[in-house]
Design a protein around this motif. Structure first.
Motif, short mmCIF file in Angstrom:
data_model
loop_
_atom_site.label_atom_id
_atom_site.label_comp_id
_atom_site.label_asym_id
_atom_site.label_seq_id
_atom_site.Cartn_x
_atom_site.Cartn_y
_atom_site.Cartn_z
N LYS A 157 -81.33 11.52 19.19
CA LYS A 157 -81.68 11.09 17.82
C LYS A 157 -83.16 11.38 17.57
O LYS A 157 -84.00 11.28 18.48
CB LYS A 157 -81.39 9.60 17.63
N TYR A 158 -83.46 11.70 16.31
CA TYR A 158 -84.83 12.09 15.96
C TYR A 158 -85.21 11.53 14.58
O TYR A 158 -84.34 11.35 13.71
CB TYR A 158 -84.99 13.61 15.92
N TYR A 189 -97.38 16.41 11.17
CA TYR A 189 -96.13 15.67 11.32
C TYR A 189 -96.06 15.03 12.71
O TYR A 189 -96.64 15.54 13.67
CB TYR A 189 -94.92 16.60 11.13
N PHE A 190 -95.34 13.92 12.80
CA PHE A 190 -95.01 13.30 14.07
C PHE A 190 -93.50 13.42 14.26
O PHE A 190 -92.73 13.28 13.30
CB PHE A 190 -95.38 11.81 14.10
N VAL A 191 -93.08 13.67 15.48
CA VAL A 191 -91.66 13.68 15.80
C VAL A 191 -91.39 12.57 16.80
O VAL A 191 -92.03 12.51 17.87
CB VAL A 191 -91.21 15.04 16.36
N TYR A 192 -90.45 11.69 16.45
CA TYR A 192 -90.04 10.61 17.34
C TYR A 192 -88.59 10.84 17.74
O TYR A 192 -87.81 11.40 16.98
CB TYR A 192 -90.16 9.26 16.64
N GLY A 193 -88.22 10.38 18.92
CA GLY A 193 -86.84 10.55 19.32
C GLY A 193 -86.53 9.96 20.67
O GLY A 193 -87.41 9.44 21.38
N ASN A 194 -85.24 10.06 21.04
CA ASN A 194 -84.77 9.62 22.34
C ASN A 194 -83.27 9.92 22.39
O ASN A 194 -82.71 10.48 21.45
CB ASN A 194 -85.02 8.13 22.57
N VAL A 209 -81.86 11.81 12.52
CA VAL A 209 -81.02 12.97 12.80
C VAL A 209 -80.35 12.77 14.16
O VAL A 209 -81.04 12.45 15.14
CB VAL A 209 -81.87 14.26 12.80
N HIS A 210 -79.03 12.97 14.21
CA HIS A 210 -78.29 12.84 15.47
C HIS A 210 -77.67 14.19 15.80
O HIS A 210 -76.89 14.73 15.01
CB HIS A 210 -77.20 11.78 15.35
#
Length: 364
Positions: free
Chosen positions: A241-242, A199-204, A263-264
């Motif tokens: 957020k993700y 899996y990759f997880v992206y966010g900021n 996802v927030h």
């Protein structure tokens, strides 16, 4: 080499005798056959270095000539055999080196010419390196420059079928949510995707009224059976957020198959909090239920709300709805269900931090 024996000037029966050519009745040589051979017509063929004495016998006597053979005697190639590292290739672009065994071993080397009879399957260069191009079989042939001797080998290219890649962005396929928040961390959890390799997880940070933040890769998770990840060292009381993406190895590369809905979640220590659950208060005319049966063509409105943990929720996105099978029932962004075909499906109602309620819909 052809040899003719002539009788020199001499007297026969005391008569003058001019040079005459006599027919040779027998030819033989006194030396071994390793240097030269001679046939009955006087044709001498060199077979090896050295000297050979050729004797011609006529009615008037025997005459000899010495033949010297010098220099290298050509040794022709009699047989070629191809040897392959592997005869089956399983990836496009994969290569195998072909080697040639020459017989006899002391044969004079010639330029070898390589050729593939099906370049849509495999190609070969001038040195016998074969590269896979597409599925199938190809006959690779090597030929001596003079075209006299050839050899061939069959190369098979069999690339496994690529798995079906969904490449979906949906809640029903990949349900990511925030399950824990502290002042400095957010923990995500998601359902395991079948056949995923990781899996990759992206966010900021979430966008504000004055600034936008682009998603960036935060983690690469190896292993399809891992379903949780925590980001640490965050700022307290701040929304993040993700997005989670499932991936699969295809021909040695990681290919994204599924992407979650964003996802927030907010870290602790601030004035805002997260939803702990989604409450469905009514479906159609039925209250506090999680399932309903409808007739085809009929509709039912969902009434639902987020249940806060302790503090009020700053809304980044309103409640969302998604059907697991639109051939059975559809649902609008405002939660209106419409029965479209006989069967059973699930309607997901989910909050901005990913917590959800699953509703069972049966259409008769």
């Amino acid at each position: 080499m052809n040899i003719r024996i002539k009788i020199p000037d001499k007297m026969i029966n005391n008569q003058p005798y001019t040079i005459r050519e006599y027919k040779i009745f027998r030819l033989h040589k006194d030396s071994a056959t390793n240097q030269a051979t001679v046939d009955e017509n006087g044709k001498v063929t060199a077979v090896g270095n050295g000297t050979a004495t050729i004797t011609a016998t006529s009615v008037s006597g025997s005459y000899t000539v010495t033949v010297s053979v010098t220099g290298k005697i050509p040794v022709e190639i009699q047989k070629l055999t191809i040897e392959a590292e592997k005869e089956t290739l399983t990836k496009i672009g994969e290569s195998t080196e072909l080697k040639v065994k020459i017989e006899p071993e002391n044969a004079d080397l010639q330029k070898l010419i390589w050729k593939s009879d099906n370049e849509k399957v495999a190609i070969t260069d001038e040195n016998g390196k074969v590269t896979a191009v597409g599925n199938g079989t190809a006959e690779i042939t090597v030929t001596t420059e003079d075209g006299k001797i050839t050899a061939s080998i069959m190369i098979t290219v069999k690339v496994p079928d690529e798995p079906t890649i969904n490449k979906t962005t949906s809640f029903r396929r990949l349900r990511a949510r925030s399950v824990k928040q502290t002042k400095t961390s957010v923990t995500l959890q998601w359902n395991i995707i079948k056949d995923a390799d990781g899996y990759f997880v992206y966010g900021n940070r979430c966008n504000t009224g004055t600034k936008s933040y682009k998603y960036r890769k935060l983690a690469t998770i190896t292993g399809g059976d891992i379903s949780t990840w925590t980001q640490k060292d965050l700022k307290k009381g701040t929304y993040y957020k993700y997005v989670v993406k499932a991936c699969r190895m295809v021909n040695g590369k990681k290919v994204v198959t599924d992407t979650s809905i964003s996802v927030h979640a907010v870290t602790g220590g601030g004035k805002y909090g997260n939803a702990k659950a989604v409450s469905v208060t009514q479906i159609g005319n039925k209250k506090n239920v999680s399932k309903i049966t409808l007739k085809m063509g009929k509709t039912a409105q969902i009434k639902a709300k987020e249940v806060k943990k302790d503090k009020k929720i700053a809304r980044h996105r309103k409640l969302c709805y998604e059907s697991s099978n639109t051939k059975v029932a559809t649902v609008t962004p405002d939660g209106l269900i419409r029965a479209t075909g006989k069967g059973t499906c699930t309607i997901w109602v989910y909050a901005q931090n990913g917590v959800y309620k699953a509703l069972k819909i049966t259409v008769k």
